[in-house]
Design an enzyme around this catalytic site. Structure first.
Site, PDB file in Angstrom:
ATOM      1  N   HIS A   1      -7.054 -21.550   9.371  1.00  0.00           N
ATOM      2  CA  HIS A   1      -8.404 -21.870   8.982  1.00  0.00           C
ATOM      3  C   HIS A   1      -9.205 -20.839   8.331  1.00  0.00           C
ATOM      4  O   HIS A   1      -9.795 -20.967   7.403  1.00  0.00           O
ATOM      5  CB  HIS A   1      -9.076 -22.483  10.009  1.00  0.00           C
ATOM      6  CG  HIS A   1     -10.762 -22.671   9.796  1.00  0.00           C
ATOM      7  ND1 HIS A   1     -11.021 -23.668   9.123  1.00  0.00           N
ATOM      8  CD2 HIS A   1     -11.786 -21.855   9.886  1.00  0.00           C
ATOM      9  CE1 HIS A   1     -12.545 -23.533   9.014  1.00  0.00           C
ATOM     10  NE2 HIS A   1     -12.670 -22.424   9.461  1.00  0.00           N
TER      11      HIS A   1
ATOM     12  N   CYS B   1     -12.983 -29.143   5.435  1.00  0.00           N
ATOM     13  CA  CYS B   1     -11.848 -28.206   5.321  1.00  0.00           C
ATOM     14  C   CYS B   1     -10.569 -28.660   5.362  1.00  0.00           C
ATOM     15  O   CYS B   1     -10.245 -29.617   6.149  1.00  0.00           O
ATOM     16  CB  CYS B   1     -12.044 -27.032   6.667  1.00  0.00           C
ATOM     17  SG  CYS B   1     -10.703 -25.822   6.211  1.00  0.00           S
TER      18      CYS B   1
ATOM     19  N   CYS C   1      -7.615 -27.471   5.767  1.00  0.00           N
ATOM     20  CA  CYS C   1      -6.695 -26.757   6.546  1.00  0.00           C
ATOM     21  C   CYS C   1      -5.887 -27.410   7.517  1.00  0.00           C
ATOM     22  O   CYS C   1      -6.177 -28.598   7.955  1.00  0.00           O
ATOM     23  CB  CYS C   1      -7.264 -25.605   7.321  1.00  0.00           C
ATOM     24  SG  CYS C   1      -7.829 -25.650   8.493  1.00  0.00           S
TER      25      CYS C   1
ATOM     26  N   ASP D   1      -8.254  -6.911   0.016  1.00  0.00           N
ATOM     27  CA  ASP D   1      -7.305  -6.916   1.104  1.00  0.00           C
ATOM     28  C   ASP D   1      -7.796  -6.748   2.497  1.00  0.00           C
ATOM     29  O   ASP D   1      -8.949  -5.947   2.517  1.00  0.00           O
ATOM     30  CB  ASP D   1      -6.066  -6.369   0.972  1.00  0.00           C
ATOM     31  CG  ASP D   1      -6.319  -4.764   1.675  1.00  0.00           C
ATOM     32  OD1 ASP D   1      -6.774  -4.052   0.741  1.00  0.00           O
ATOM     33  OD2 ASP D   1      -5.842  -4.746   2.828  1.00  0.00           O
TER      34      ASP D   1
ATOM     35  N   ASP E   1       0.762  -1.256   0.211  1.00  0.00           N
ATOM     36  CA  ASP E   1       0.081  -0.038   0.079  1.00  0.00           C
ATOM     37  C   ASP E   1       0.887   1.282   0.183  1.00  0.00           C
ATOM     38  O   ASP E   1       2.162   1.201   0.059  1.00  0.00           O
ATOM     39  CB  ASP E   1      -1.052  -0.058   1.128  1.00  0.00           C
ATOM     40  CG  ASP E   1      -0.307  -0.001   2.533  1.00  0.00           C
ATOM     41  OD1 ASP E   1       1.065  -0.001   2.553  1.00  0.00           O
ATOM     42  OD2 ASP E   1      -1.054  -0.240   3.482  1.00  0.00           O
TER      43      ASP E   1
ATOM     44  N   GLN F   1     -10.773   8.115  -4.558  1.00  0.00           N
ATOM     45  CA  GLN F   1     -11.333   8.709  -3.377  1.00  0.00           C
ATOM     46  C   GLN F   1     -12.749   9.254  -3.556  1.00  0.00           C
ATOM     47  O   GLN F   1     -13.395   8.837  -4.513  1.00  0.00           O
ATOM     48  CB  GLN F   1     -10.467   9.500  -2.522  1.00  0.00           C
ATOM     49  CG  GLN F   1      -9.235   8.891  -2.068  1.00  0.00           C
ATOM     50  CD  GLN F   1      -9.634   7.869  -0.923  1.00  0.00           C
ATOM     51  OE1 GLN F   1     -10.761   7.878  -0.347  1.00  0.00           O
ATOM     52  NE2 GLN F   1      -8.504   7.323  -0.428  1.00  0.00           N
TER      53      GLN F   1
ATOM     54  N   CYS G   1      -8.198 -28.196  10.596  1.00  0.00           N
ATOM     55  CA  CYS G   1      -9.349 -29.219  10.536  1.00  0.00           C
ATOM     56  C   CYS G   1      -8.885 -30.509  10.076  1.00  0.00           C
ATOM     57  O   CYS G   1      -9.670 -31.462  10.308  1.00  0.00           O
ATOM     58  CB  CYS G   1     -10.384 -28.402   9.445  1.00  0.00           C
ATOM     59  SG  CYS G   1     -10.900 -26.853  10.013  1.00  0.00           S
TER      60      CYS G   1
HETATM   61 ZN   LIG Z   1     -10.034 -25.611   8.509  1.00  0.00          ZN
END
Ligand SMILES: [Zn+2]
Length: 386
Positions: free
Chosen positions: A341, A310, A312, A272, A98, A194, A315
């Site tokens: 997660h 999931c 991840c 973001d 940024d 803006q 999980c």
């Molecule tokens: Zn997960």
């Protein structure tokens, strides 16, 4: 436009007007990013608590780093001497920085804005510094992300019209100066629209910024204290003004899945936010249709994973009961697993959106996607700047 970040619209919005959502592809020196896409935020050149391999495993293909924070610590010149931001943080994929405008302007009593730039005191040690458009660009060129952003003056959506008008015209002058100062041909430069919630100022800003040779167009000054209705109305008139402009549109700071879905539907390509990671560290786990507060007593004996399907790190191996225990014991692993997660959930949600766009079924799948999404109430994710 430079050749640094060509953007292709792979599936344009359908002519029937049922959605303005589009599937796209942004090609950068460090890789290709499919859009619509969410960028996890690595404020201090790290996604808090995660190893870069874990960031990649969440599905992230591009991340954001904060110019203001890296300028103060460790310093952009040091990062440059050490081979640039990619090497420094061990992330080989695309990075966007940024402009620092949001952090600097958010410092309140610690900063003073004039037409040339902003003088501010470091939140770390109180030392005085100054950002101008030229300085922000020089810092970002030293850091070396794939995409840099023009220096702007954001304002809160609820600011008075006079405040918004002044900040917007200053943002326009700073946009021209940022472009003139930018020299790296291997780095894209995005400009910031803006104009607050005022339809006239917002439309004029979209027209002005789109008239400059930026590689992408950021929509700033939202994801603050506005209502979803105000935000949606502002996105609609901005996207209408941009019409079939071929450049990517990036709405800064938005992170709750339902908000992301609404904005994609209105034609936004990039996002973001610190939100998914921040709420994860606060024991709020996002799951289809809602969220689990792992500090709740009922999870202490729950042997199920946080989310059944999931993949991840959390999980695939651990129970809700174990994570609830880690949070209560303030064990560091809790923050790492919960962050994995929530980022996996968010990036999977974006992948589902892209899959629907690819097959042309997005308009009929919106209801299903909406049912899967989570909306956080306004104040939960925002508070102090990253
Ligand atoms: Zn997960």
């Amino acid at each position: 436009m430079s050749a640094a970040a060509p953007f292709e619209v792979l599936v344009p919005p359908p002519p029937d007007g049922s959605t303005r959502a589009r599937l796209g592809r942004l090609t950068m020196p460090h890789g290709v990013v499919e859009t619509p896409q969410f960028m996890p935020v690595g404020t201090n050149a790290t996604i808090k608590a995660l190893h870069p391999d874990e960031v990649e495993a969440t599905g992230a293909t591009i991340i954001l780093a904060n110019t203001y924070h890296l300028f103060l610590r460790p310093g952009h010149e040091r990062v440059e001497r050490l081979g640039g931001l990619h090497r420094f943080m061990g992330w080989d994929g695309p990075i966007l920085t940024d402009s620092g405008g949001y952090q600097v302007v958010s410092l309140g009593d610690l900063r003073e804005i004039d037409d040339d730039g902003v003088t501010f005191k470091s939140h770390l040690d109180g030392t005085t510094h100054r950002f101008t458009p030229e300085r922000s660009i020089a810092i970002q060129e030293a850091l070396g992300p794939d995409i840099a952003v023009a220096f702007d003056q954001p304002v809160f959506p609820s600011s008075t019209r006079r405040v918004v008008a002044d900040a917007t015209s200053r943002t326009h002058r700073w946009a021209e100066r940022s472009l003139a100062a930018h020299t790296r041909t291997d780095q894209a430069l995005f400009g910031v629209i803006q104009g607050g919630l005022d339809p006239e100022l917002r439309t004029a800003s979209a027209r002005f910024i789109a008239g400059l040779a930026f590689d992408g167009l950021n929509i700033g000054g939202l994801a603050g204290d506005e209502t979803p209705e105000q935000r949606n109305a502002t996105i609609d008139l901005t996207v209408a003004e941009l019409a079939d402009d071929p450049r990517p549109r990036y709405l800064m700071g938005l992170g709750s899945p339902l908000d992301l879905l609404d904005a994609v539907d209105r034609g936004i390509d990039l996002f973001d936010s610190v939100l998914p990671a921040r709420v994860a560290r606060n024991a709020q786990l996002w799951v289809p249709g809602g969220r689990l507060n792992l500090r709740n007593e009922r999870f202490r004996d729950d042997p199920r994973p946080v989310q059944d399907d999931c993949p991840c790190l959390l999980c695939s191996r651990f129970s809700r009961a174990y994570l609830a225990h880690l949070f209560r014991a303030r064990e560091l692993l809790a923050y790492r697993l919960a962050t994995c997660h929530n980022l996996t959930f968010t990036l999977d949600f974006m992948a589902r959106i892209r899959a629907a766009l690819r097959t042309g079924t997005f308009p009929v799948q919106v209801a299903e996607l909406r049912a899967r999404a989570v909306r956080m109430s306004g104040g939960e994710g925002i508070g102090k700047p990253a």
